[in-house]
Design a protein around this motif. Structure first.
Motif, PDB file in Angstrom:
ATOM      1  N   TYR A  45       0.880  -1.296   0.056  1.00 53.60           N
ATOM      2  CA  TYR A  45      -0.083  -0.059  -0.164  1.00 53.60           C
ATOM      3  C   TYR A  45       0.963   1.300   0.185  1.00 53.60           C
ATOM      4  O   TYR A  45       0.172   2.295  -0.265  1.00 53.60           O
ATOM      5  N   LYS A  61      -3.209  10.255  -8.755  1.00 51.50           N
ATOM      6  CA  LYS A  61      -4.283   9.773  -7.712  1.00 51.50           C
ATOM      7  C   LYS A  61      -5.045  11.134  -7.254  1.00 51.50           C
ATOM      8  O   LYS A  61      -6.443  11.138  -7.143  1.00 51.50           O
ATOM      9  N   ARG A  88      -9.797  -2.506 -10.822  1.00 51.99           N
ATOM     10  CA  ARG A  88      -8.353  -2.637 -10.415  1.00 51.99           C
ATOM     11  C   ARG A  88      -7.718  -3.637 -11.581  1.00 51.99           C
ATOM     12  O   ARG A  88      -8.666  -4.497 -12.137  1.00 51.99           O
ATOM     13  N   PRO A 107      -5.868   1.130  -4.107  1.00 49.38           N
ATOM     14  CA  PRO A 107      -5.936   2.070  -3.172  1.00 49.38           C
ATOM     15  C   PRO A 107      -4.604   2.067  -2.387  1.00 49.38           C
ATOM     16  O   PRO A 107      -3.783   1.050  -2.599  1.00 49.38           O
ATOM     17  N   ASP A 147      -7.609  -1.905   2.845  1.00 53.43           N
ATOM     18  CA  ASP A 147      -8.538  -1.086   1.632  1.00 53.43           C
ATOM     19  C   ASP A 147      -9.463  -0.185   2.273  1.00 53.43           C
ATOM     20  O   ASP A 147      -9.507   0.873   1.754  1.00 53.43           O
ATOM     21  N   ALA A 194      -7.859   2.837   3.580  1.00 50.74           N
ATOM     22  CA  ALA A 194      -7.306   3.764   2.620  1.00 50.74           C
ATOM     23  C   ALA A 194      -8.391   4.626   2.107  1.00 50.74           C
ATOM     24  O   ALA A 194      -8.391   5.771   1.876  1.00 50.74           O
ATOM     25  N   TYR A 195      -9.567   3.976   1.894  1.00 42.52           N
ATOM     26  CA  TYR A 195     -10.709   4.682   0.961  1.00 42.52           C
ATOM     27  C   TYR A 195     -11.472   5.575   2.163  1.00 42.52           C
ATOM     28  O   TYR A 195     -11.846   6.550   1.929  1.00 42.52           O
ATOM     29  N   TYR A 250      -9.182   9.120   2.082  1.00 38.17           N
ATOM     30  CA  TYR A 250      -9.293   9.949   1.113  1.00 38.17           C
ATOM     31  C   TYR A 250      -9.832  11.180   1.133  1.00 38.17           C
ATOM     32  O   TYR A 250      -9.701  12.142   0.732  1.00 38.17           O
ATOM     33  N   SER A 285     -15.540   3.744  -6.762  1.00 34.77           N
ATOM     34  CA  SER A 285     -14.493   2.792  -6.410  1.00 34.77           C
ATOM     35  C   SER A 285     -14.971   1.742  -5.869  1.00 34.77           C
ATOM     36  O   SER A 285     -14.452   0.471  -5.879  1.00 34.77           O
ATOM     37  N   VAL A 323     -11.929  -4.053  -5.374  1.00 32.56           N
ATOM     38  CA  VAL A 323     -11.042  -3.761  -4.210  1.00 32.56           C
ATOM     39  C   VAL A 323     -10.965  -5.093  -3.368  1.00 32.56           C
ATOM     40  O   VAL A 323     -12.172  -5.807  -3.652  1.00 32.56           O
TER      41      VAL A 323
END
Length: 281
Positions: free
Chosen positions: A57, A68, A83, A108, A174, A177-178, A181, A225, A241
């Motif tokens: 990651y 990004k 992905r 991600p 994951d 990460a999302y 954002y 996403s 994802v």
């Protein structure tokens, strides 16, 4: 609600803010807390998280970060959201089967969310100092707020995937990460709102316009996403994802409708509340 009414007036005490012993003590406490946290993570991270998986990651490049950020801030211009797999015929959901972020902008990453989280904490403290409202406990309070929002958001989406019987739901990293954002959008919203006030054309209307754009950008980004997690039968495109990348299996129409509703509520309703909360600095 994002707050800026009229022009921005610098607090009279800001001239000595940097040299204020109380401010210096607060920053020293913050640095000590960060150093202690880093040492603890280095000693205990391996017990809970695979270091090799974590490196996946953080495998980013400067070009990936810029690309990004463009996707995050202008998601309506993106056409492909799924992905890419190292082996397109693979049927396992292991993160190692996916191309790392440096090779796939739809992957991600943890670099941008981590930097955005730290930047949000420091920016919030700086803005408080500009208003003359800084106090040593503010760093800890802001960090606690940001981390609490992230954990609560992860809990919400994990609960939702459990109730919707999505056994091949996204991996925890994951989701982290999302969920991170959104701090990019909050930072941009805060900066543009305060900049407009400094330039003399700020106000409640401008503040809301900036906030609503950033909110909709984040919501649309998450909607596109995460659709490959909650709606895995999207024309054979597979999982976008974490979960099982095998494409083409279908779910009942009623279940699909519930997943669509949950995805919409998570991307718009939940995100609106969290971003509004984080923007009140």
């Amino acid at each position: 609600m994002p707050q800026q009414q009229g022009g921005y007036n610098m607090h009279p005490s800001f001239g000595g803010f940097i040299n204020d012993p109380t401010a210096q003590l607060g920053f020293q406490m913050g640095k000590s807390a960060v150093d202690a946290g880093q040492q603890y993570m280095e000693q205990n991270l391996g017990r809970y998280v695979s270091v090799s998986a974590l490196k996946h990651y953080f495998n980013v490049t400067n070009s990936y970060v810029l690309s990004k950020l463009r996707i995050i801030l202008f998601p309506w211009r993106v056409e492909r959201w799924s992905r890419q797999l190292k082996n397109p015929d693979a049927a396992s959901g292991a993160s190692s089967l996916y191309l790392p972020p440096r090779d796939d902008t739809n992957s991600p990453d943890m670099y941008i969310p981590t930097m955005a989280l730290v930047t949000y904490i420091l920016l919030s403290t700086l803005l408080a100092g500009l208003r003359g409202a800084f106090h040593p406990e503010l760093l800890g309070y802001t960090a606690t707020l940001a981390i609490s929002v992230t954990l609560l958001e992860i809990l919400i989406i994990r609960t939702g995937t459990f109730l919707l019987a999505i056994s091949n739901s996204s991996q925890l990293m994951d989701l982290v990460a999302y969920s991170g954002y959104k701090f990019v959008h909050v930072i941009v919203s805060l900066l543009l709102t305060h900049l407009s006030s400094w330039l003399g054309f700020g106000g409640a209307t401008v503040s809301w316009i900036i906030f609503l754009y950033c909110f909709n950008a984040n919501a649309f980004f998450l909607l596109r996403s995460l659709r490959y997690v909650l709606l895995p039968d999207q024309g054979g495109q597979g999982m976008g994802v974490g979960g099982n990348p095998a494409a083409g299996y279908t779910v009942a129409r009623s279940q699909k409708n519930r997943r669509t509703q949950f995805l919409f509520v998570y991307s718009y309703v939940v995100q609106f509340g969290f971003m509004l909360w984080l923007s009140r600095v």
